[in-house]
Write an enzyme that holds these catalytic residues in place. Sequence first.
Site, mmCIF file in Angstrom:
data_model
loop_
_atom_site.group_PDB
_atom_site.id
_atom_site.type_symbol
_atom_site.label_atom_id
_atom_site.label_comp_id
_atom_site.label_asym_id
_atom_site.label_seq_id
_atom_site.Cartn_x
_atom_site.Cartn_y
_atom_site.Cartn_z
ATOM 1 N N GLU A 166 0.250 -9.985 0.331
ATOM 2 C CA GLU A 166 -1.072 -10.470 0.777
ATOM 3 C C GLU A 166 -1.960 -10.814 -0.423
ATOM 4 O OE1 GLU A 166 -1.457 -7.091 3.566
ATOM 5 O OE2 GLU A 166 -2.275 -8.568 4.942
ATOM 6 N N GLU A 200 5.050 -4.482 7.267
ATOM 7 C CA GLU A 200 4.139 -3.536 7.933
ATOM 8 C C GLU A 200 4.589 -3.209 9.350
ATOM 9 O OE1 GLU A 200 3.280 -6.020 6.019
ATOM 10 O OE2 GLU A 200 1.450 -5.611 4.892
ATOM 11 N N ALA A 218 0.833 -1.206 0.000
ATOM 12 C CA ALA A 218 0.000 0.000 0.000
ATOM 13 C C ALA A 218 0.865 1.252 0.000
ATOM 14 C CB ALA A 218 -0.889 -0.005 1.234
ATOM 15 N N GLY A 264 0.945 -5.429 1.380
ATOM 16 C CA GLY A 264 -0.296 -5.768 0.684
ATOM 17 C C GLY A 264 -0.020 -6.511 -0.615
HETATM 18 C C1 LIG Z 1 -8.855 -3.151 7.574
HETATM 19 C C2 LIG Z 1 -7.425 -2.821 7.348
HETATM 20 C C3 LIG Z 1 -6.902 -3.240 6.001
HETATM 21 C C4 LIG Z 1 -5.474 -2.743 5.802
HETATM 22 C C5 LIG Z 1 -4.877 -3.203 4.531
HETATM 23 C C6 LIG Z 1 -3.446 -2.904 4.519
HETATM 24 C C7 LIG Z 1 -2.858 -3.381 3.249
HETATM 25 C C8 LIG Z 1 -1.445 -3.195 3.018
HETATM 26 C C9 LIG Z 1 -0.545 -2.572 3.758
HETATM 27 C C10 LIG Z 1 0.817 -2.335 3.203
HETATM 28 O O1 LIG Z 1 1.152 -2.814 2.151
HETATM 29 S S1 LIG Z 1 1.853 -1.308 4.061
HETATM 30 C C11 LIG Z 1 3.271 -1.088 3.009
HETATM 31 C C12 LIG Z 1 4.132 -2.255 3.017
HETATM 32 N N1 LIG Z 1 5.289 -2.021 2.156
HETATM 33 C C13 LIG Z 1 6.425 -1.519 2.595
HETATM 34 O O2 LIG Z 1 6.590 -1.237 3.755
HETATM 35 C C14 LIG Z 1 7.516 -1.340 1.566
HETATM 36 C C15 LIG Z 1 8.215 -0.044 1.752
HETATM 37 N N2 LIG Z 1 9.225 0.162 0.741
HETATM 38 C C16 LIG Z 1 10.455 -0.367 0.801
HETATM 39 O O3 LIG Z 1 10.789 -1.134 1.659
HETATM 40 C C17 LIG Z 1 11.421 0.053 -0.258
HETATM 41 O O4 LIG Z 1 11.009 1.277 -0.762
HETATM 42 C C18 LIG Z 1 11.532 -0.971 -1.413
HETATM 43 C C19 LIG Z 1 10.177 -1.305 -1.972
HETATM 44 C C20 LIG Z 1 12.227 -2.237 -0.907
HETATM 45 C C21 LIG Z 1 12.397 -0.355 -2.558
HETATM 46 O O5 LIG Z 1 13.625 0.071 -2.036
HETATM 47 P P1 LIG Z 1 14.600 0.979 -2.920
HETATM 48 O O6 LIG Z 1 15.813 1.214 -2.097
HETATM 49 O O7 LIG Z 1 14.743 0.401 -4.246
HETATM 50 O O8 LIG Z 1 13.820 2.348 -3.149
HETATM 51 P P2 LIG Z 1 13.370 3.428 -2.093
HETATM 52 O O9 LIG Z 1 14.290 4.596 -2.182
HETATM 53 O O10 LIG Z 1 13.161 2.835 -0.776
HETATM 54 O O11 LIG Z 1 11.943 3.827 -2.638
HETATM 55 C C22 LIG Z 1 11.775 4.559 -3.852
HETATM 56 C C23 LIG Z 1 10.639 5.558 -3.706
HETATM 57 O O12 LIG Z 1 9.416 4.863 -3.509
HETATM 58 C C24 LIG Z 1 8.796 5.283 -2.297
HETATM 59 N N3 LIG Z 1 8.094 4.130 -1.727
HETATM 60 C C25 LIG Z 1 8.514 2.882 -1.637
HETATM 61 N N4 LIG Z 1 7.574 2.089 -1.134
HETATM 62 C C26 LIG Z 1 6.519 2.868 -0.900
HETATM 63 C C27 LIG Z 1 5.226 2.624 -0.370
HETATM 64 N N5 LIG Z 1 4.805 1.396 -0.014
HETATM 65 N N6 LIG Z 1 4.407 3.668 -0.246
HETATM 66 C C28 LIG Z 1 4.784 4.918 -0.620
HETATM 67 N N7 LIG Z 1 6.002 5.217 -1.133
HETATM 68 C C29 LIG Z 1 6.838 4.186 -1.275
HETATM 69 C C30 LIG Z 1 9.966 5.752 -1.430
HETATM 70 O O13 LIG Z 1 9.518 6.646 -0.460
HETATM 71 C C31 LIG Z 1 10.835 6.429 -2.468
HETATM 72 O O14 LIG Z 1 10.243 7.678 -2.758
HETATM 73 P P3 LIG Z 1 11.133 8.937 -3.092
HETATM 74 O O15 LIG Z 1 12.058 9.112 -1.920
HETATM 75 O O16 LIG Z 1 11.874 8.610 -4.333
HETATM 76 O O17 LIG Z 1 10.167 10.055 -3.213
#
Ligand SMILES: CCCCCCC/C=C/C(=O)SCCNC(=O)CCNC(=O)[C@H](O)C(C)(C)COP(=O)(O)OP(=O)(O)OC[C@H]1O[C@@H](n2cnc3c(N)ncnc32)[C@H](O)[C@@H]1OP(=O)(O)O
Length: 727
Positions: free
Chosen positions: A105, A125, A62, A102
Amino acid sequence: IQNLFIWNRLFLLVFCNSTESLIYFSLAVLQALEDGLKRADADPSVKAVTICGENGKFSAGADIRGFSSPNKQGLGLGPIVSLIERSEKPVVAAIEGIALGGGLEVTLGCHYRIAHVQARMGLPEVTIGLLPGAEGTQRLPRLIGVPAALDIITTGRHISASEALKLGLVDEVVEENTVEAAIRLANRLIGQPLGHRRLSLKPVPKLPNMEAFLTEALVKVKKRAQGCLAPELCFQAIKAATEQPFADGVRKERELFNILLTSGQAKALQYAFFAERAVEKWTTPSGASWKTASPQPIRKAAVIGLGTMGRGIVTSLVKAKIPVVALEQDLEYLNTGRKAVMLLLEREAMKMEQGGQTLDFNNPARLQFAVDFDVLRDVDLVIEAVFENMALKKEIFNKLSRICKPEAFLCTNTSALNIDEIASVTSRPQQVIGTHFFSPAHVMRLLEIIYGRHTSPTTIATAMQLAKVMKKVGVVVGNCFGFVGNRMMFPYVQQAVFLLEEGSRPEDVDQVLEDFGFKIGPFRMSDLAGLDVGWRSRKDQGLTGPTLAPGTSARQRHGYRYSPLPDLLCEKGRFGQKTGKGWYQYEKAGGRTAKPDPWIHSFLSEYRDTHQIKTRFIDQEEILERCLFTLINEGFDILAEGIASGPEHLDVVYINGYGWPKHRGGPMFYASTVGLPNILAKLQKYSEIHPDVPQLRPSAFLKKLVAMGNPPLNDWMSYLHRQSNKL
Ligand SMILES: CCCCCCC/C=C/C(=O)SCCNC(=O)CCNC(=O)[C@H](O)C(C)(C)COP(=O)(O)OP(=O)(O)OC[C@H]1O[C@@H](n2cnc3c(N)ncnc32)[C@H](O)[C@@H]1OP(=O)(O)O
């Protein structure tokens, strides 16, 4: 693609200016996923479904920013995962790149999962203060069992495709085109029964001793969490899976998810996630940034000095696959250093082997040991890591400036010394930069990168790139005594010692700060680092020792309050763990278990008698406020002086280098949650009581922000600019 419904172009976020895309769910993506599934189900010509990402990446889950927006995106994912699972047509996930949160999931709703050999998976998460809230806490234990699910969900670690295969998380790992492999599998599955592949219908695999296992696991989870709520709630959700039917478990998961979602901890951890990424985009007050500077390639590096820091730095460089020359002053030191480095590398190689990786360090082209400066002629970058002594560092830099090739970068590993003074003895001050590593340097993620007056943007960019290659968090900061981390630490430790003078015991102060979430309190930390380190520095500054002017008051320096307590301990040979005695007592010299020391208690009471200080009871609130608010106050001065370009920089330094609890977001984020008017009021109060402590006087910038109505942290720096413009 005849009978198959290929789910594509769903997740797309183009980031940086590259052609890569990182994918995370938005409302539009969720809607498209739901609509497409329904269409696929209704269309008789569709016989099977494959879900994949675009551009070789499945999904990063997400959109994290969505969790703090009023319109919470991603919250509708659980029902969509169920919809996938209920499909009468086989659904196969083709996992390439990453499937996180997600994203993973979604794959748990699919009937089969195929992963590319280089794919990484995980449910991170917990690291952003949440739990896998799209039914992941209920499906994963049903698929891979409780122990493995607990590990993956409560740590948030990423796992490789091969580990996923071993755990049974994926059905197949392929080296070729994953989507094509998924389509082939989907074709084979057409018409076959799917009931046994629907995870929600499966029982959680039983353990002979489930209750005992869970009791023990909870103790471990809580210990590791150090006050962070999410790991324990992840545990509760998984426990629910072992005790309740699927639908009830999902209800419990939702309830726990909502507790976390509205907790301050999730906000702090999500702030920390973006703060770390924000500091990667460095800028300096003169406008230098990635846009104006390109890093130079480092094909070969050198490290001078194989003490504790040098050994860790060499290890980090070898791990980053940068050929390195390690230099010592003579053969005796070199042999000791070499043995220590080889031991570290062997341990690292073993750890890496467990994750299926190798570390090549027995090759002289990768790692060379020498005593002769001449071997440094062809290196691209040198990191000096000798003793913290200005005269010694200047001697080395002068030599380096003569020996190294003109384009080589010269870095100094210092925790406080003036970069400009070191650069002044070279003929290339534009290529001199501070690289402050944290001990142990091969483990700690923080690298403070300190530019001097003449440091070029290219040098900063090269040091930042080096940090990235070494998998460290580089934070670019300006040059001042102690830079960011230690400069903020001085008033914190100073207050801790003043509290001892007034009536506290070391264990009282440590306990309060450890309860707050610090890994170790200031006195345990000081014993670990060695009290002699600070003593030497104070002697160099003329604050104690033979250069102190006769007749100087014991408890004053330059008209301000000073505590000689740490000096007195050092004079008695109490250097901390290394001598078996410091603020605490240890089982032996080099021992690690700190025990309160009755000797210290009577020493403190004699000290108070000598200096006629009335012992008073100091409550937890005062301990916390005086230690933390002076540290934060210094942070406001640092921002106002332009030493760091934003509060995130200070927070990233503290989280990654000083054991600040991440779930409190860093000192400046914490300040914003306490409220700047509260911090100001408390500092004013303590400053009136202790007028001889300048560190308690509120920073002008803090006062300004309060006067401007306590703006949100993101806006702080704009007030600073407005202020300077007016000036
Ligand atoms: C009733 C309740 C229901 C609830 C449902 C809930 C469903 C789901 C929940 C979730 O999925 S929570 C999110 C889980 N995912 C993460 O935590 C992943 C986070 N990201 C990372 O670990 C890393 O970014 C990566 C994917 C491993 C990639 O790493 P890399 O070093 O290649 O790049 P980064 O510099 O980290 O990222 C680039 C760029 O992208 C932005 N970003 C990455 N992931 C997300 C995200 N999930 N959401 C928003 N933004 C994301 C990161 O901030 C970077 O942005 P900029 O700095 O370039 O602006």
